[in-house]
Motif scaffolding. Structure first.
Motif, mmCIF file in Angstrom:
data_model
loop_
_atom_site.group_PDB
_atom_site.id
_atom_site.type_symbol
_atom_site.label_atom_id
_atom_site.label_comp_id
_atom_site.label_asym_id
_atom_site.label_seq_id
_atom_site.Cartn_x
_atom_site.Cartn_y
_atom_site.Cartn_z
ATOM 1 N N LEU A 184 0.854 -1.179 0.000
ATOM 2 C CA LEU A 184 0.000 0.000 0.000
ATOM 3 C C LEU A 184 0.887 1.223 0.000
ATOM 4 C CD1 LEU A 184 -2.573 -0.987 2.750
ATOM 5 C CD2 LEU A 184 -2.947 -1.002 0.307
ATOM 6 N N ASP A 185 0.436 2.234 -0.674
ATOM 7 C CA ASP A 185 1.219 3.466 -0.706
ATOM 8 C C ASP A 185 0.313 4.620 -0.307
ATOM 9 O OD1 ASP A 185 3.342 5.108 -1.068
ATOM 10 O OD2 ASP A 185 2.866 5.465 -3.191
ATOM 11 N N VAL A 186 0.805 5.396 0.633
ATOM 12 C CA VAL A 186 -0.003 6.523 1.063
ATOM 13 C C VAL A 186 0.093 7.631 0.029
ATOM 14 C CG1 VAL A 186 -0.410 8.188 2.908
ATOM 15 C CG2 VAL A 186 0.464 5.925 3.445
ATOM 16 N N LYS A 187 -1.064 8.031 -0.431
ATOM 17 C CA LYS A 187 -1.083 9.116 -1.412
ATOM 18 C C LYS A 187 -1.425 10.415 -0.698
ATOM 19 C CE LYS A 187 -1.906 6.214 -5.295
ATOM 20 N NZ LYS A 187 -1.937 4.962 -4.522
ATOM 21 N N GLY A 188 -1.194 11.498 -1.395
ATOM 22 C CA GLY A 188 -1.564 12.788 -0.819
ATOM 23 C C GLY A 188 -0.385 13.476 -0.202
ATOM 24 N N ALA A 189 -0.668 14.182 0.837
ATOM 25 C CA ALA A 189 0.323 15.096 1.403
ATOM 26 C C ALA A 189 1.563 14.397 1.929
ATOM 27 C CB ALA A 189 -0.322 15.855 2.544
ATOM 28 N N GLU A 190 2.633 15.165 1.968
ATOM 29 C CA GLU A 190 3.874 14.658 2.554
ATOM 30 C C GLU A 190 3.863 14.853 4.064
ATOM 31 O OE1 GLU A 190 6.464 12.845 1.318
ATOM 32 O OE2 GLU A 190 4.992 12.699 -0.296
ATOM 33 N N ARG A 191 2.794 15.522 4.532
ATOM 34 C CA ARG A 191 2.716 15.771 5.969
ATOM 35 C C ARG A 191 2.737 14.432 6.696
ATOM 36 N NH1 ARG A 191 -2.401 18.015 7.375
ATOM 37 N NH2 ARG A 191 -3.088 17.316 5.354
ATOM 38 N N ILE A 192 3.392 14.416 7.790
ATOM 39 C CA ILE A 192 3.471 13.140 8.501
ATOM 40 C C ILE A 192 2.846 13.247 9.876
ATOM 41 C CG2 ILE A 192 5.441 12.079 7.345
ATOM 42 C CD1 ILE A 192 7.206 13.402 9.463
ATOM 43 N N GLY A 193 2.231 14.324 10.172
ATOM 44 C CA GLY A 193 1.603 14.514 11.480
ATOM 45 C C GLY A 193 2.030 15.841 12.061
ATOM 46 N N LYS A 194 1.598 16.047 13.285
ATOM 47 C CA LYS A 194 1.928 17.314 13.954
ATOM 48 C C LYS A 194 3.377 17.235 14.444
ATOM 49 C CE LYS A 194 -0.169 19.422 17.844
ATOM 50 N NZ LYS A 194 -1.279 19.224 18.773
ATOM 51 N N VAL A 195 4.204 18.207 14.030
ATOM 52 C CA VAL A 195 5.619 18.173 14.413
ATOM 53 C C VAL A 195 5.887 19.245 15.464
ATOM 54 C CG1 VAL A 195 8.005 18.319 13.600
ATOM 55 C CG2 VAL A 195 6.234 17.344 12.123
ATOM 56 N N ILE A 196 6.473 18.818 16.586
ATOM 57 C CA ILE A 196 6.798 19.772 17.658
ATOM 58 C C ILE A 196 8.288 19.647 17.963
ATOM 59 C CG2 ILE A 196 6.346 20.429 20.081
ATOM 60 C CD1 ILE A 196 3.783 18.334 18.597
ATOM 61 N N LYS A 197 8.990 20.803 17.912
ATOM 62 C CA LYS A 197 10.424 20.787 18.222
ATOM 63 C C LYS A 197 10.641 21.517 19.531
ATOM 64 C CE LYS A 197 12.481 20.677 13.656
ATOM 65 N NZ LYS A 197 13.307 21.368 12.695
ATOM 66 N N VAL A 198 11.368 20.920 20.423
ATOM 67 C CA VAL A 198 11.674 21.594 21.701
ATOM 68 C C VAL A 198 13.142 21.397 22.062
ATOM 69 C CG1 VAL A 198 9.440 21.676 22.880
ATOM 70 C CG2 VAL A 198 10.718 19.562 22.878
#
Lengths: 243, 325
Positions: A184-198
């Motif tokens: 299976l291949d995920v189509k659509g955005a390259e977004r991978i989720g909410k990214v938080i940097k600290v």
């Protein structure tokens, strides 16, 4: 992996055991015969003494026969016992030396008696026979002591081995799960989720965790605190022992 | 480079290092199944949504699934239930694999990854071994070197470094509540309770007749745990079930601690997980502890700095220790 190597070792060990079992039973048969023969000679000799009421004036031939039977019966019996135990270290050499001395003494007695059965011949023959018996019995005694020590050491070794296997090489019996590819291949955005940097001190916390796990944590504390912690550790140790 | 992974019933959070920064990537552990049509596909493409086409079905993954659930008036589905892979959800493993691929990416060489695993529950027959091994296998498939730790222990690693990793870590998740008591980083009690955020949502929804998704949305956005609430409101029902859950956890923790006779030192308690986020949660927990009476001295009760990311951070710390070796 552990189980397969264990199985290989186990099958090899079984072959060795089979071989050892056959030779062991052969040896038992041979030496039990020696033992029985020795006992037989002793019994015949003792029967002769009682039956013929042997004394100094008895027929020399009868005396020769009787004491030869007893003289050979004793070392043969001891050799039979030693053989059934299985020669490991001492009894083979001492047994052969002792038995040879006894045979030598009996043969000398047969040659010398009655005409030359006088001092110093008697002393020499008696000493040779006595040494023969000392060697035969001494060898048997040393063998028994040696075996007892070795068996104790072996028991401890086996115990340690079992402990090693039980506590230091835990067997991982959980199966490895392999995952089928789903293609299976995920189509659509390259977004991978909410990214938080600290900004974080993860590295420091990890090194601290390593030190605590290895018991290398340096803690500055007062003497009372140390004794308090020692008391806690002692309590824990006691509890573990009790459990 | 080491990574941490918190696979929760509601969220999947990955943690890793980027220079001096820790990067958390959070994704909803949910999906939405739709019938395939060119129109739907075009709509999803335009909205820049992550989706998968499988046969005549389209699956929308993660956060987008929640957004589009209201648009298509269909309920979202979850690959996990009660802290482990859902046995009723046949698409669970493929969907989780896809989400993991997206948030973890491929490793740079031999990367160690620490994954959380639920502890054995004390009030349910859930057995977490299959879930744990499956997660390990999925991550291994991506090329990582995985190992697992209890969720409660991850909270301790994350929040109690100053206390030499001695204390109580409680992760209030959606499916399970995981509890670990540790003494110098060694767990002395570890268990889970088959109640969490989902249990609160479900019961509040049943009590008020409001759909579960809506209850969950209220809980996550504006809810504050206080004892003066409007009768019949969702907040009121949520407060009642929150109170019930906290009492249940505190009672069980007290019972477990009594069983093991822990060392007589002061134990700090850390509360983590998405369910511990509402304001007033810590105060409610403190109140319960003071009422129940604990077999150990509690030095402080605190909520994790980032309740939702605390477990993932603890996993990252655990993975880093392997990297040092």
């Amino acid at each position: 992996m552990w189980t397969s190597s264990f199985n290989r070792a186990h099958s090899k060990q079984q072959k060795v055991y089979l071989y050892v079992d056959i030779t062991k039973s052969m040896r038992y048969f041979r030496y039990s015969l020696t033992f029985a023969f020795g006992i037989g000679l002793l019994l015949i000799g003792l029967t002769f003494i009682t039956y013929f009421q042997l004394r100094y004036s008895s027929n020399p031939f009868l005396i020769e026969i009787t004491f030869s039977l007893i003289g050979l019966g004793v070392p043969l019996t001891v050799q039979g016992i030693s053989g059934m135990f299985g020669y490991v270290r001492y009894s083979k050499l001492t047994g052969i030396v002792g038995f040879s001395l006894c045979v030598f003494a009996v043969l000398t007695f047969l040659i010398l008696f009655p005409e030359n059965w006088t001092y110093p011949n008697v002393s020499i023959v008696a000493t040779a026979y006595a040494f023969g018996l000392i060697f035969t019995f001494g060898g048997l005694f040393a063998e028994v002591v040696q075996r007892s020590i070795e068996s104790r050491e072996k028991t401890e070794e086996v115990k340690e081995e079992i402990e090693d296997l039980t506590f230091f090489e835990p067997v991982n019996l959980e199966p490895e799960i392999t995952i089928k590819d789903f293609d299976l291949d995920v189509k659509g955005a390259e977004r991978i989720g909410k990214v938080i940097k600290v900004k974080d001190n993860v590295e420091y916390d990890a090194s601290l965790l390593n030190r605590v796990r290895e018991g290398k944590l340096e803690v500055r504390m007062k003497d009372e605190e140390i004794s308090e912690i020692s008391k806690i550790l002692r309590d824990m140790e006691d509890r573990i022992k009790r459990d | 480079m080491a990574k941490g992974l918190d696979v929760g019933t509601m969220n999947i959070v990955c943690s890793g290092m980027e220079g001096d920064n820790v990067v958390f990537i959070q994704q909803r552990n949910a999906f939405l199944e739709l019938d395939y049509s060119d129109l739907t596909k075009m709509m999803l493409d335009n909205a820049n949504v992550q989706y998968v086409i499988r046969g005549d079905r389209i699956y929308i993954l993660g956060d987008d699934a929640l957004k589009f659930a209201t648009v298509f008036k269909k309920p979202t589905r979850r690959p996990m239930r009660s802290g482990i892979l859902s046995p009723d959800e046949k698409e669970a493993i493929p969907i989780i694999k896809l989400i993991l691929e997206k948030i973890l990416g491929r490793p740079d060489g031999e990367e160690v990854i620490c994954i959380t695993s639920p502890a054995n529950p004390i009030d349910s027959d859930i057995e977490p071994t299959y879930h744990r091994k499956t997660m390990e296998a999925l991550v291994k498939k991506l090329g990582y070197k995985p190992f697992t730790i209890d969720e409660g222990l991850a909270v301790i690693y994350s929040e109690l470094a100053e206390n030499s990793f001695t204390g109580v870590g409680i992760s209030f998740g959606a499916g399970l509540t995981n509890v670990t008591v540790s003494y110098f980083a060694a767990p002395i009690v570890s268990f889970s309770i088959a109640r969490g955020g989902d249990w609160i949502d479900e019961n509040a929804s049943k009590a008020t007749g409001i759909p579960r998704e809506q209850v969950c949305s209220i809980k996550e956005s504006s809810f504050e745990l206080k004892y003066e609430v409007e009768l019949g409101s969702v907040e009121g029902a949520l407060a009642i079930y929150y109170d019930y859950l906290i009492t249940y956890v505190v009672e069980n923790l007290r019972r477990k601690l009594t069983e093991v006779s822990p060392p007589q030192v002061e134990f700090p308690i850390v509360l983590a997980g998405g369910t511990a986020k509402p304001r007033g949660f810590k105060e409610a927990f403190e109140e319960k502890i003071s009422k129940v009476g604990f077999p150990v001295d509690v030095s402080v009760i605190k909520v994790a700095r980032e309740p939702l990311f605390s477990v993932a951070r603890g996993c990252l710390i655990a993975a880093k220790t392997k990297e040092f070796r």
